[in-house]
Design an enzyme around this catalytic site. Structure first.
Site, PDB file in Angstrom:
ATOM      1  N   GLY A  55       0.614  -1.355   0.074  1.00  0.00           N
ATOM      2  CA  GLY A  55      -0.033   0.065  -0.132  1.00  0.00           C
ATOM      3  C   GLY A  55       0.860   1.166   0.093  1.00  0.00           C
TER       4      GLY A  55
ATOM      5  N   GLU B 230       3.636  -6.494   7.833  1.00  0.00           N
ATOM      6  CA  GLU B 230       3.278  -5.428   8.472  1.00  0.00           C
ATOM      7  C   GLU B 230       3.821  -5.243   9.846  1.00  0.00           C
ATOM      8  OE1 GLU B 230       0.334  -5.628   5.248  1.00  0.00           O
ATOM      9  OE2 GLU B 230       1.103  -7.264   6.607  1.00  0.00           O
TER      10      GLU B 230
ATOM     11  N   ASP C  66      -3.351  -6.203   7.549  1.00  0.00           N
ATOM     12  CA  ASP C  66      -4.513  -5.808   7.351  1.00  0.00           C
ATOM     13  C   ASP C  66      -5.034  -6.013   5.859  1.00  0.00           C
ATOM     14  OD1 ASP C  66      -2.750  -4.131   5.701  1.00  0.00           O
ATOM     15  OD2 ASP C  66      -4.221  -2.094   5.998  1.00  0.00           O
TER      16      ASP C  66
END
Length: 369
Positions: free
Chosen positions: A80, A151, A159
């Site tokens: 992301g 993460e 997520d």
């Protein structure tokens, strides 16, 4: 009606500089992430482009199914918009909240798309890339695939539906991958439920053409090959044994005491990532596993955890060390698992609206294995 800028009978004229390429080719909706220099990192601008096209193509009778892939040779998607999140974590901004909400809407839209979705998870597929590809109806990996949820290494938690996928793996394999942030091979990804089929990378163009002309089942029947063996699945005995310990501290102790060399490597990996993220991730994955919840429930849970992470020092520090300065030497606060303490506050409802307000909350006040 086809999406703006597309034609249903032929490949449309596209602007190669666009961050996402959309076209309809012989009734097949094609979505290509188009930031190869950034390994197609899925930023907020791209999310906003993809969401309305998914909505339109879902209703378009001329679109039979979707194919989603990434431009370039390095990977489908490296994750992301980490640098934008870093800016918010440093400044107290809240733009990341809107980004996460919109991104999770796209992830769920792919999962609930009313027509087949074929995702080509070639090369690097990390974080946000897993969210976009890992919930599709037909997920293909190749010999070049490296799939992961890293993460905890940046002070965050898995997520984009990561807790949903990690909570459904055989035994404790999901905890191992989620806590260490380790990468999965193609064989691992299939064994752990992150992918479905193995196709050699040099056959992907033929797979796309066959799917376009004869449909996804025919294409898979012709080009799918036996997946490589999963090393993680072969190591399940010690993974199940060690990760069944009640707390993160106990898990690391069990790994350190285990005779298997790979267990000691896992203990070292966990010791290098954020202790708080490890503690929260352990509870989140176990909660999803115990609840057997939906993807939307997982996304709501993760949204709250990510929102909380914005206000903690580890997120900015982790991104600084791994992405900005790249010194790979984060200084976590607190520095050890033993110092983390109670993390109940992380699981309190966020102050802003959830992505899926109608989904019931996941019970998180348990430590089921």
């Amino acid at each position: 009606m086809s999406a703006p800028g597309t034609e249903s009978a032929q490949v449309s004229t596209i602007v190669e500089e666009d961050p996402v390429l959309f076209r309809v080719d012989r009734g097949v909706g094609r979505i290509t992430l188009n930031r190869p220099r950034q390994i197609n990192a899925f930023d907020h601008r791209m999310v906003k482009l993809v969401e309305p096209v998914l909505a339109e193509w879902a209703e378009d009778p001329e679109v039979r199914f979707l194919i989603i892939d990434g431009a370039g040779e390095r990977g489908f998607c490296a994750g992301g918009d980490v640098k934008a999140i870093y800016s918010d974590a440093k400044s107290g901004g809240r733009g990341a909240i809107d980004y996460w909400r919109d991104e999770y809407h796209v992830d769920a839209a792919v999962a609930r798309f009313p027509k087949p979705v074929l995702t080509l998870m070639d090369g690097i597929v990390m974080g946000g890339g897993v969210g976009l590809a890992g919930h599709a109806s037909h997920r293909v990996v190749t010999e070049r695939s490296m799939v992961g949820m890293p993460e905890t290494g940046i002070g965050l938690i898995p997520d984009v539906g990561g807790t949903y996928l990690l909570g459904r793996t055989p035994g404790q394999l999901g905890l191992h991958v989620g806590l260490t942030g380790g990468r999965m091979t193609a064989g691992d990804a299939i064994a752990l439920g992150f992918a479905d089929h193995f196709v050699p990378s040099d056959k992907l163009p033929d797979l796309i053409e066959k799917a376009t002309t004869h449909g996804i089942p025919a294409a898979l029947a012709e080009f799918v090959e036996p997946a490589p063996e999963s090393e993680l699945l072969a190591e399940r005995e010690w993974i199940d044994r060690c990760y069944s310990a009640p707390t993160a501290v106990d898990i690391v102790a069990a790994l350190q005491d285990a005779p298997e060399p790979a267990a000691a490597k896992a203990a070292t990996a966990i010791s290098r990532v954020s202790p708080t993220s490890v503690t929260v991730t352990l509870r989140a994955i176990r909660a999803m596993r115990a609840a057997g919840g939906t993807l939307e429930q997982a996304l709501n849970l993760e949204f709250g955890l990510c929102s909380h992470a914005l206000d903690t020092p580890d997120l900015a520090e982790g991104i600084r060390a791994q992405v900005v300065d790249k010194d790979r030497n984060p200084q976590w606060t607190p520095a050890t698992l033993a110092e983390v303490g109670n993390v109940d506050a992380w699981f309190a409802p966020p102050a802003t609206e959830l992505p899926f307000p109608d989904a019931p909350p996941v019970p998180t006040d348990m430590l089921e294995k």
